[in-house]
Design a protein around this motif. Structure first.
Motif, short mmCIF file in Angstrom:
data_model
loop_
_atom_site.label_atom_id
_atom_site.label_comp_id
_atom_site.label_asym_id
_atom_site.label_seq_id
_atom_site.Cartn_x
_atom_site.Cartn_y
_atom_site.Cartn_z
N SER A 159 21.85 65.28 12.67
CA SER A 159 21.72 65.21 14.13
C SER A 159 20.38 64.61 14.52
N ALA A 160 19.32 64.97 13.80
CA ALA A 160 17.99 64.44 14.11
C ALA A 160 17.96 62.93 13.92
N THR A 161 18.61 62.43 12.87
CA THR A 161 18.63 60.98 12.66
C THR A 161 19.37 60.28 13.79
N LYS A 162 20.46 60.89 14.26
CA LYS A 162 21.24 60.25 15.32
C LYS A 162 20.52 60.35 16.67
N HIS A 163 19.75 61.42 16.89
CA HIS A 163 18.89 61.45 18.08
C HIS A 163 17.88 60.31 18.02
N ALA A 164 17.32 60.08 16.84
CA ALA A 164 16.34 59.02 16.66
C ALA A 164 16.97 57.65 16.90
N VAL A 165 18.20 57.46 16.42
CA VAL A 165 18.90 56.19 16.64
C VAL A 165 19.09 55.94 18.13
N LYS A 166 19.46 56.98 18.86
CA LYS A 166 19.63 56.83 20.31
C LYS A 166 18.31 56.44 20.97
N GLY A 167 17.23 57.13 20.63
CA GLY A 167 15.94 56.82 21.23
C GLY A 167 15.51 55.40 20.94
N PHE A 168 15.67 54.97 19.67
CA PHE A 168 15.31 53.61 19.32
C PHE A 168 16.17 52.60 20.06
N THR A 169 17.48 52.82 20.08
CA THR A 169 18.40 51.86 20.70
C THR A 169 18.12 51.71 22.19
N ASP A 170 17.91 52.82 22.87
CA ASP A 170 17.63 52.76 24.32
C ASP A 170 16.33 52.02 24.60
N ALA A 171 15.29 52.30 23.81
CA ALA A 171 14.01 51.63 24.03
C ALA A 171 14.09 50.15 23.68
N PHE A 172 14.75 49.82 22.58
CA PHE A 172 14.84 48.42 22.15
C PHE A 172 15.65 47.61 23.15
N ARG A 173 16.70 48.20 23.70
CA ARG A 173 17.51 47.51 24.72
C ARG A 173 16.64 47.14 25.92
N MET A 174 15.84 48.10 26.39
CA MET A 174 14.98 47.83 27.55
C MET A 174 13.98 46.72 27.25
N GLU A 175 13.40 46.75 26.05
CA GLU A 175 12.40 45.73 25.70
C GLU A 175 13.02 44.34 25.64
N LEU A 176 14.21 44.24 25.08
CA LEU A 176 14.88 42.94 25.01
C LEU A 176 15.25 42.45 26.40
N GLU A 177 15.75 43.35 27.24
CA GLU A 177 16.10 42.96 28.62
C GLU A 177 14.86 42.52 29.39
N ALA A 178 13.77 43.25 29.24
CA ALA A 178 12.54 42.90 29.96
C ALA A 178 12.00 41.55 29.51
N ALA A 179 12.24 41.20 28.24
CA ALA A 179 11.78 39.91 27.72
C ALA A 179 12.75 38.78 28.01
N GLY A 180 13.90 39.10 28.61
CA GLY A 180 14.89 38.08 28.93
C GLY A 180 15.68 37.60 27.73
N ALA A 181 15.71 38.37 26.65
CA ALA A 181 16.44 37.97 25.45
C ALA A 181 17.94 38.09 25.70
N PRO A 182 18.72 37.09 25.33
CA PRO A 182 20.18 37.10 25.58
C PRO A 182 20.93 37.92 24.53
N ILE A 183 20.57 39.19 24.41
CA ILE A 183 21.12 40.04 23.35
C ILE A 183 21.66 41.33 23.98
N SER A 184 22.91 41.59 23.75
CA SER A 184 23.53 42.84 24.19
C SER A 184 23.27 43.91 23.13
N VAL A 185 22.88 45.11 23.56
CA VAL A 185 22.63 46.23 22.64
C VAL A 185 23.49 47.41 23.05
#
Length: 348
Positions: A159-185
């Motif tokens: 469960s801890a690993t999957k919580h970490a995956v969620k945190g990473f995925t949510d943060a990485f999505r925001m960073e890519l969107e803020a940078a204008g990267a054409p990548i869906s996460v």
């Protein structure tokens, strides 16, 4: 401008954890729909056999042996996908390992290994994919879990690993969107899925056998969600209302959910019936795979998920529900009118 992802038949999809379970179901389904697939896992014999099976049925497939904790090996897999098929369009981070038992019974080296695969494997894959997709547009699909939202007793480290995956995925999505990267996460959150998950889990506490908490679902439902996310940008997708209900309960009533899990967590995950003899965990090294579903005898699973359909086809679902509601209201009004007419006849 809205992000436009390629049709599946024109995509090359790299899938980690492709030798069994959800990864295998996704590879077969993607190839059947015309995509080229790069299969990545630790088990070379099964990868070779699966790739040959896909080719024999007219699909396009290659494989690369890699441990997702090894970033250099994943880079090599990405290179091979581009060399073999000319592009790389979607990356699916599915590889995962599991343990079962109390956290205090789980050696630190086993806990570290879970994070090396389940968390760092996702980080490695996502960073490699992002570097390659920035110039062309594409999708990163990470496999979380309903346990990304709500921890499960006796699956604490997982469960801890999957919580970490969620945190990473949510943060990485925001960073890519803020940078204008054409990548869906997209983060995929399955409920209990009838895969070899329990066959490959390492038991930290002596038990006759494990079982999946009900209700369980067919791995091909998760494959459908993954392939949908390859062509349709989505933030999250849940599979199975049972798991989603647990996530919601944990958010709204955390202490009550604690008490409920303390009471039923062990019985719903353990069995007096031993698992198939000869099974060995795959925590520290790859084991033979080749199966989409578990070896649990008599394990039922649902082949449909209304919650998933509602997420994949929201307008059609709303129209269906509105139509059903209108029919129900019409029937109710008809019964009331009938009773009113009967009452008037009786009165007069």
């Amino acid at each position: 401008m809205p992000m436009r992802l390629k049709p599946l038949s024109r995509q090359t999809i790299l899938i980690t954890g492709a030798s069994s379970g959800i990864g295998l179901a996704t590879a077969r389904m993607a190839a059947a729909r015309g995509a080229a697939v790069m299969l990545v896992a630790r088990d070379e014999p099964d990868l070779r056999q699966i790739a040959e099976e896909i080719r024999e049925t007219g699909g396009r497939a290659e494989y690369h042996v890699a441990d997702v904790a090894d970033a250099a090996a994943l880079e090599a897999a990405a290179d091979k996908a581009e060399e073999s098929f000319g592009s790389l369009d979607s990356w699916v981070n599915d590889a995962g390992v599991s343990t079962f038992g109390a956290i205090e019974d789980t050696p630190i080296e086993d806990q570290r290994r879970l994070f090396e695969t389940n968390y760092w494997g996702v980080v490695n894959g996502s960073l490699i994919a992002a570097r390659r997709l920035r110039a062309r547009c594409g999708a990163i699909i990470n496999l979380g879990s309903v346990l990304s939202d709500r921890a499960m007793i006796y699956q604490g480290t997982y469960s801890a690993t999957k919580h970490a995956v969620k945190g990473f995925t949510d943060a990485f999505r925001m960073e890519l969107e803020a940078a204008g990267a054409p990548i869906s996460v997209t983060l995929i959150k399955p409920s209990s899925i009838d895969t070899p998950y329990v066959d490959h889990a390492k038991l930290e506490t002596p038990l006759p056998g494990l079982k999946l908490p009900p209700p369980t679902y067919d791995p091909r439902l998760v494959a459908r969600a993954i392939l949908f996310a390859c062509t349709n940008p989505r933030r999250d997708l849940y599979i199975g209302a049972g798991g989603a209900a647990i996530s919601l309960a944990g958010a709204l009533f955390p202490r009550l959910t604690d008490y409920a899990m303390e009471a039923v967590g062990k019985p719903v995950q353990t069995s007096r019936q031993p698992n198939r003899p000869g099974l060995r965990d795959n925590l520290h090294e790859g084991r033979p795979g080749g199966h989409e579903r578990s070896n649990l005898r008599g394990q039922p699973h649902r082949k449909s998920s209304l919650l998933l359909e509602a997420q994949l086809h929201p307008l059609a679902t709303m129209a269906t529900l509105a139509g059903a509601g209108a029919l129900a209201l019409g029937a109710l009004a008809g019964r009331r009118n009938g009773r009113a007419r009967a009452a008037r006849r009786h009165w007069f």
